[in-house]
Design an enzyme around this catalytic site. Structure first.
Site, short mmCIF file in Angstrom:
data_model
loop_
_atom_site.label_atom_id
_atom_site.label_comp_id
_atom_site.label_asym_id
_atom_site.label_seq_id
_atom_site.Cartn_x
_atom_site.Cartn_y
_atom_site.Cartn_z
N ARG A 155 0.84 -1.20 0.00
CA ARG A 155 0.00 0.00 0.00
C ARG A 155 0.87 1.25 0.00
NH1 ARG A 155 -5.18 0.50 3.94
NH2 ARG A 155 -3.80 1.01 5.66
N ARG A 196 3.30 4.24 4.73
CA ARG A 196 3.08 4.82 6.05
C ARG A 196 4.12 4.30 7.04
NH1 ARG A 196 -3.20 3.86 7.33
NH2 ARG A 196 -2.26 2.95 9.18
#
Ligand code: ADP
Ligand code: ZN
Length: 215
Positions: free
Chosen positions: A127, A162
């Protein structure tokens, strides 16, 4: 609609919530987004939450309940809300029940999005999230890559991994989910609110929720 979206990190709660908000103007309330905003803004809340978040640990219940008690009383919640990432522990769920009773709010459903762990692990490792707080577009290096590597198609800001999406932190987040959050399914089952939806595609999940709500 007044819904709780339950599901492991990477189950697609955020994507499903965004699709559902388009149906009737309900607002998405993501405690993860609120906390990341606080970390960026370097508020007291952000400074306290940052360490827990980067390790993949849960932020203390008292901090989260303070945020949610305030948030659920804002005007935009009157038209309905989708809770994404909250509650995450039994004490949060118990306090939420009390809070909703106090505010005279009745939930329509708790949608439990069930996705196999290996699919989730793979998804989270690949992601990428747009760094721009006003955009936050989500990409995937395998299934939905940016046109230019590392650059958001929508706004041109960096699209990055992230801080809590390293393999180690992801493994820890999934373990934390199983230990602390998965028990919420039986908590809400006992209240007659739980609908478990098995599905890896957000469209399928959204359609199943619509059907169960009769919309
Ligand atoms: P994900 O569902 O992908 O793990 P979120 O964006 O929901 O990500 O949350 C990111 C981090 O924020 C969590 O790992 C945790 O540290 C913190 N957090 C978010 N919501 C809660 C909550 N309800 N209770 C405790 N910590 C939370
Ligand atoms: Zn962007």
């Amino acid at each position: 609609m007044k819904l709780i979206l339950l599901g492991a990190p990477g189950a697609g709660k955020g994507t499903v919530a965004k699709l559902l908000t388009k149906l009737d103007g309900s607002v998405q309330i993501s405690t993860g987004d609120i906390l990341r905003g606080a970390v960026r803004a370097k508020t007291d809340l952000g400074k306290e939450a940052e360490g827990y978040m980067n390790r993949g640990d849960l932020v203390p219940d008292s901090l989260i309940m303070g945020i949610m008690e305030h948030r659920l009383q804002e005007d935009d919640c009157k038209g309905g809300f989708l809770l994404d990432g909250f509650p995450r522990t039994i004490p949060q769920a118990e306090e939420l029940t009390q809070l909703l009773t106090k505010l005279g709010i009745k939930l329509d459903m708790v949608a439990n999005i069930d996705v196999p762990r290996d699919v989730i692990f793979d998804r989270l490792c690949t992601r990428r999230t747009c760094e721009n707080p006003d955009c936050q577009a989500i990409y995937n290096t395998k299934s939905n890559p940016t046109k230019v590597e590392g650059i958001c198609d929508a706004c041109g800001s960096p699209a990055v991994q992230r801080a809590d999406e390293t393999e180690e932190a992801i493994g820890h987040r999934l373990d934390t989910y199983n230990e602390k959050t998965a028990p919420l399914a039986s908590f809400y089952e006992k209240q007659g609110l739980l609908e478990t939806i098995v599905g890896t595609s957000s469209d399928i999940v959204v359609n199943a929720i619509k059907k169960k709500l009769g919309i």
